[in-house]
Design an enzyme around this catalytic site. Structure first.
Site, PDB file in Angstrom:
ATOM      1  N   PHE A   1      25.884  30.180  30.920  1.00 27.97           N
ATOM      2  CA  PHE A   1      26.510  30.949  32.005  1.00 27.97           C
ATOM      3  C   PHE A   1      27.255  30.011  32.967  1.00 27.97           C
ATOM      4  O   PHE A   1      28.376  30.295  33.387  1.00 27.97           O
ATOM      5  CB  PHE A   1      25.426  31.735  32.759  1.00 27.97           C
ATOM      6  CG  PHE A   1      25.907  32.437  33.995  1.00 27.97           C
ATOM      7  CD1 PHE A   1      26.476  33.699  33.922  1.00 27.97           C
ATOM      8  CD2 PHE A   1      25.802  31.831  35.244  1.00 27.97           C
ATOM      9  CE1 PHE A   1      26.922  34.345  35.069  1.00 27.97           C
ATOM     10  CE2 PHE A   1      26.247  32.470  36.389  1.00 27.97           C
ATOM     11  CZ  PHE A   1      26.808  33.736  36.298  1.00 27.97           C
TER      12      PHE A   1
ATOM     13  N   ARG B   1      46.467  26.285  39.343  1.00 27.14           N
ATOM     14  CA  ARG B   1      47.143  27.090  38.320  1.00 27.14           C
ATOM     15  C   ARG B   1      47.964  28.225  38.935  1.00 27.14           C
ATOM     16  O   ARG B   1      49.052  28.543  38.466  1.00 27.14           O
ATOM     17  CB  ARG B   1      46.077  27.661  37.378  1.00 27.14           C
ATOM     18  CG  ARG B   1      46.603  28.415  36.193  1.00 27.14           C
ATOM     19  CD  ARG B   1      45.550  29.328  35.614  1.00 27.14           C
ATOM     20  NE  ARG B   1      45.021  30.240  36.634  1.00 27.14           N
ATOM     21  CZ  ARG B   1      43.898  30.943  36.515  1.00 27.14           C
ATOM     22  NH1 ARG B   1      43.157  30.816  35.443  1.00 27.14           N
ATOM     23  NH2 ARG B   1      43.506  31.741  37.475  1.00 27.14           N
TER      24      ARG B   1
ATOM     25  N   ARG C   1      50.313  33.879  50.388  1.00 28.04           N
ATOM     26  CA  ARG C   1      48.957  33.442  50.717  1.00 28.04           C
ATOM     27  C   ARG C   1      48.609  32.290  49.789  1.00 28.04           C
ATOM     28  O   ARG C   1      48.045  32.481  48.724  1.00 28.04           O
ATOM     29  CB  ARG C   1      48.000  34.608  50.525  1.00 28.04           C
ATOM     30  CG  ARG C   1      46.970  34.650  51.608  1.00 28.04           C
ATOM     31  CD  ARG C   1      46.313  35.999  51.698  1.00 28.04           C
ATOM     32  NE  ARG C   1      44.923  35.781  52.039  1.00 28.04           N
ATOM     33  CZ  ARG C   1      43.916  35.903  51.187  1.00 28.04           C
ATOM     34  NH1 ARG C   1      44.124  36.279  49.954  1.00 28.04           N
ATOM     35  NH2 ARG C   1      42.699  35.656  51.589  1.00 28.04           N
TER      36      ARG C   1
ATOM     37  N   TYR D   1      37.854  26.383  52.783  1.00 35.95           N
ATOM     38  CA  TYR D   1      38.124  27.713  52.217  1.00 35.95           C
ATOM     39  C   TYR D   1      37.412  27.854  50.861  1.00 35.95           C
ATOM     40  O   TYR D   1      36.748  28.852  50.594  1.00 35.95           O
ATOM     41  CB  TYR D   1      39.635  27.968  52.062  1.00 35.95           C
ATOM     42  CG  TYR D   1      39.893  29.352  51.541  1.00 35.95           C
ATOM     43  CD1 TYR D   1      39.801  30.469  52.376  1.00 35.95           C
ATOM     44  CD2 TYR D   1      40.176  29.581  50.188  1.00 35.95           C
ATOM     45  CE1 TYR D   1      39.986  31.757  51.897  1.00 35.95           C
ATOM     46  CE2 TYR D   1      40.358  30.861  49.697  1.00 35.95           C
ATOM     47  CZ  TYR D   1      40.267  31.951  50.560  1.00 35.95           C
ATOM     48  OH  TYR D   1      40.440  33.217  50.072  1.00 35.95           O
TER      49      TYR D   1
HETATM   50 MG    MG Z   1      40.251  36.708  48.205  1.00 38.20          MG
END
Ligand code: MG
Length: 364
Positions: free
Chosen positions: A250, A175, A185, A128
């Protein structure tokens, strides 16, 4: 939101490309996150899988009423985003469209999965994170390369760029335990947390009724923090490949924020009751110190030492953490990788303060 400041300081030749890349993926994520807009999962999957051919091709494409606030507005006013996208160099458009399709395909794979109790195992957790964050790392690397600001070879560092994304995503997932659990979820992998939850429910850690329950929650948390810390060596390797100072900042600023957040989450029961955030003053300090590899290694070195200290203090107090050895090993590896540069930084700041003292003395 947190990317706005780091995007703004990029060189003009690639600022807009990265900004549009961010907005396109922000729009896609708004579709993914809306749990009430679509009547069926099939409809959501269909929209996700066609996004690169509709939103990125049709200048009139919009979507009304999905998501909330500014995210909803982004979808409703998407033609404004499209017109800027359409004016980008072809090479940048190809990167953005390719990553959008692959991320959407990954999101679609998870639409039917019930994440009320998290992901099933560490493989699924990693998978994921790869789709929603690792691919962002790949896309950004390719944009840096096509802009000419970074070497062409950076675009091929697929493993390192993936791990950069995973480090940020896993930190957020750790976190956001409570918020994600309440939303139904969640992403904490069952193969990890079920070892610690006798009730077999992820919510077990949220309001521990007994001493055992709160210890179990902390053990689980420490294992997941350790799993994330093990990504740090690849993140440091990725950063050491960068040439352009603005691209470096960045990429590095979110990484130093992540290790600071992991250090704050480590063995912190507040993760189970609210939101753990690093203080604003500390964020400012970290951003200021993230100028080059010396600064970044100094920061990683400092937080790895802090975690070792915490782990050892807990051990002395009699706390038995099953991940102790693994945590110490992950932190030791970070210390070894950063020792040389970190000591240069420490020396430089010593010289600086000595010079300040000397010039003050001279002035008085
Ligand atoms: Mg999402």
């Amino acid at each position: 939101r947190s990317f706005a400041a780091v995007i703004r300081q990029l060189p003009s030749e690639m600022l807009v490309d990265v900004l549009i890349f961010y907005l396109v993926l922000r729009a896609l994520d708004t579709v993914e996150d809306d749990m009430t807009y679509f009547a069926t999962n099939e409809e959501k999957v269909k929209l996700l899988l066609s996004f690169h051919k509709t939103a990125l091709v049709d200048p009139e494409w919009t979507m009304m009423g999905c998501g909330e606030g500014d995210e909803r507005r982004l979808l409703e006013e998407f033609p404004k985003c499209h017109s800027v996208y359409a004016a980008l160099p072809e090479a940048s458009r190809r990167v953005i469209s390719d990553i959008t399709l692959r991320m959407a395909t990954g999101m679609a794979e998870f639409v039917d999965k019930d994440l009320g109790q998290g992901t099933t195992d560490v493989d699924q957790y990693n998978r994921y994170c790869h789709f929603v964050a690792g691919l962002v790392g790949e896309g950004l690397s390719r944009l840096f390369s096509v802009s000419g600001l970074e070497q062409p070879s950076l675009a091929g560092e697929l493993h390192l760029s993936d791990q950069m994304g995973l480090f940020l995503q896993k930190t957020n997932i750790i976190r956001d335990y409570l918020e994600d659990y309440v939303d139904g979820r969640a992403f904490w992998p069952q193969s990890v947390w079920k070892k610690y939850s006798p009730s077999g429910d992820l919510g077990y850690f949220a309001n521990p009724k007994t001493e055992e329950a709160s210890i179990a929650g902390l053990n689980c948390l420490d294992e997941l923090v350790t799993d994330a810390l093990e990504l740090a060596p690849d993140c440091l390797a990725y950063l050491s490949n960068l040439r352009c100072a603005e691209v470096f900042r960045f990429c590095a600023i979110p990484q130093v924020m992540a290790i600071a957040t992991l250090e704050k989450c480590y063995h912190n029961e507040d993760v189970f009751t609210g939101v753990v955030k690093i203080r604003k003053g500390m964020s400012c300090q970290l951003i200021n110190d993230t100028t080059d590899i010396v600064g970044v290694h100094g920061i990683f070195n400092r937080f790895a030492s802090c975690i070792i200290k915490k782990a050892n203090t807990l051990r002395k107090k009699g706390f038995k953490d099953p991940s102790y050895d693994r945590t110490i090993k992950a932190c030791q590896t970070i210390l070894e990788l950063t020792q040389t540069e970190a000591s240069k930084g420490a020396l430089a700041s010593l010289v600086n303060s000595t010079m300040v003292v000397a010039s003050c003395a001279a002035a008085s």
